[in-house]
Design a protein around this motif. Structure first.
Motif, short mmCIF file in Angstrom:
data_model
loop_
_atom_site.label_atom_id
_atom_site.label_comp_id
_atom_site.label_asym_id
_atom_site.label_seq_id
_atom_site.Cartn_x
_atom_site.Cartn_y
_atom_site.Cartn_z
N SER A 1 0.50 -1.07 -0.08
CA SER A 1 -0.21 0.16 -0.02
C SER A 1 1.28 1.23 -0.22
O SER A 1 0.82 2.50 -0.54
CB SER A 1 -0.99 0.63 0.70
N SER A 2 2.03 1.46 1.09
CA SER A 2 2.62 2.58 1.05
C SER A 2 3.61 2.60 -0.33
O SER A 2 3.40 4.14 -0.67
CB SER A 2 3.64 1.85 1.96
N ARG B 1 0.87 3.81 -2.91
CA ARG B 1 1.03 5.25 -3.21
C ARG B 1 2.23 6.22 -3.22
O ARG B 1 2.02 6.86 -4.00
CB ARG B 1 0.21 5.27 -1.56
#
Length: 365
Positions: A339-340, A343
């Motif tokens: 997810s990071s 992003r």
């Protein structure tokens, strides 16, 4: 319609009582892990007691007394200080001492009892005014501290998984907004308003419970506002003489470049500012100064920009080495989670990793 709303309100109170009573039992078992869980246990216990109180004192036997109904509503306000203390504990551990929220609760409780003796409208208004002022100041302080907390993470960590506090700001703000809307739109109280309030409360607290269980505690040495202001001055360019600044740039720049390009220290997913400072052979203060004033970036952004470059290199080699999934790319480039990775990759490249891969394949053709 009114009869249906009233029946539904009573049923929802029972559901809410059971929900918060079970939650308080759960947090009671883990209350010693941290002050955050201790305060959350008190919050859930307080709210459960409030719904139990409503079930008893808002029944037909007691509902004929307007004075008693108002006093019982004022008792609900005693939960505001402990809820605010919990929210502040999330964004700034140790910011609120127990004696503060206990004294605030005592004042509200005394005003509610005083209203039972002297049922004056002025006392009711004063109790609401004080309670909502406490809630508003708590939310405002939480927002300010959350900004400082976020800056601390950016300056000291290369990863933020389950460390951010945006969820606390959102749920805390939603809680206060819910109180304001209920006070304005449903005065005098209605059964429909009661139903909407209970349902929205269950939603807000369910979201909060989900995130608080995942939240990682970050130990931060907080200072007083005066010390914080002094710290800002110390971090400014006026702190160091020109010779020291020149020495910082001359010594740190080549060592930092070597650590990043040759050693690829950014591939460590748990890299912290202190780790990089030790590898460069300097202290945290000098390295922070160099990153912020010479490079104009934060530690978090600096490290993750290299990780994105590494991810781009890996993706470009996919066609020749065989396609691999993006989870593997994230791990190999030093990110702590997919997810990071997604992003931050989008933040730097303005496209998702998969879209970047597709574009590279097309260029190859």
């Amino acid at each position: 319609m009114i009869g249906i709303a009233e029946t539904l309100a009573h049923q929802l109170r029972g559901v809410a009582f059971a929900y918060f009573a079970l939650a308080s039992c759960r947090f009671f078992r883990i209350r010693k892990r941290s002050r955050r869980f201790h305060l959350l246990f008190l919050c859930t216990l307080w709210i459960a007691a409030g719904y139990l109180k409503d079930s008893v004192f808002l029944s037909e036997f007691f509902s004929s007394s307007e004075k008693l109904n108002v006093a019982m509503s004022l008792l609900d306000l005693t939960s505001f200080p402990v809820i605010c203390a919990f929210l502040l504990e999330v964004v700034r551990p140790g910011a609120v001492k127990d004696r503060l929220w206990i004294s605030e609760t005592t004042v509200i409780l005394l005003l509610a009892v005083l209203y039972l003796i002297f049922p004056l409208p002025a006392l009711e208004i004063a109790t609401y005014a004080i309670s909502y002022s406490i809630a508003l100041s708590g939310i405002a302080a939480m927002v300010v501290f959350s900004v400082r907390y976020g800056k601390y993470l950016s300056d000291n960590f290369s990863y933020k998984e389950n460390m951010g506090v945006r969820w606390a700001v959102v749920t805390g703000s939603a809680w206060f907004l819910q109180l304001v809307i209920y006070a304005i739109a449903f005065t005098p109280a209605t059964w429909l308003g009661e139903c909407l309030f209970i349902v929205s409360s269950l939603v807000i607290w369910s979201i909060l419970f989900y995130f608080v269980k995942r939240q990682r505690t970050v130990r931060i040495q907080w200072t007083s506002p005066e010390a914080a202001d002094k710290g800002k001055e110390d971090d400014s360019a006026s702190e160091f003489s020109e010779s020291i600044v020149r020495n910082i740039e001359l010594t740190i720049a080549p060592r930092l470049a070597s650590c990043m390009q040759n050693d690829k220290i950014y591939l460590n997913p748990k890299l912290k500012l202190g780790d990089l400072a030790a590898a460069v052979g300097t202290n945290v203060k000098y390295l922070t100064y160099y990153l912020q004033h010479s490079l104009g970036t934060s530690f978090y952004d600096y490290i993750n920009s290299f990780r994105v470059e590494e991810a781009c290199r890996i993706i470009r080699e996919m066609e020749s080495s065989g396609r691999i999934n993006m989870t593997d790319v994230a791990i190999r480039s030093g990110f702590n989670s997919v997810s990071s990775f997604n992003r931050y990759f989008f933040k730097i490249m303005s496209v998702s990793p998969k879209a970047f891969y597709t574009d590279e394949v097309r260029k190859g053709k």
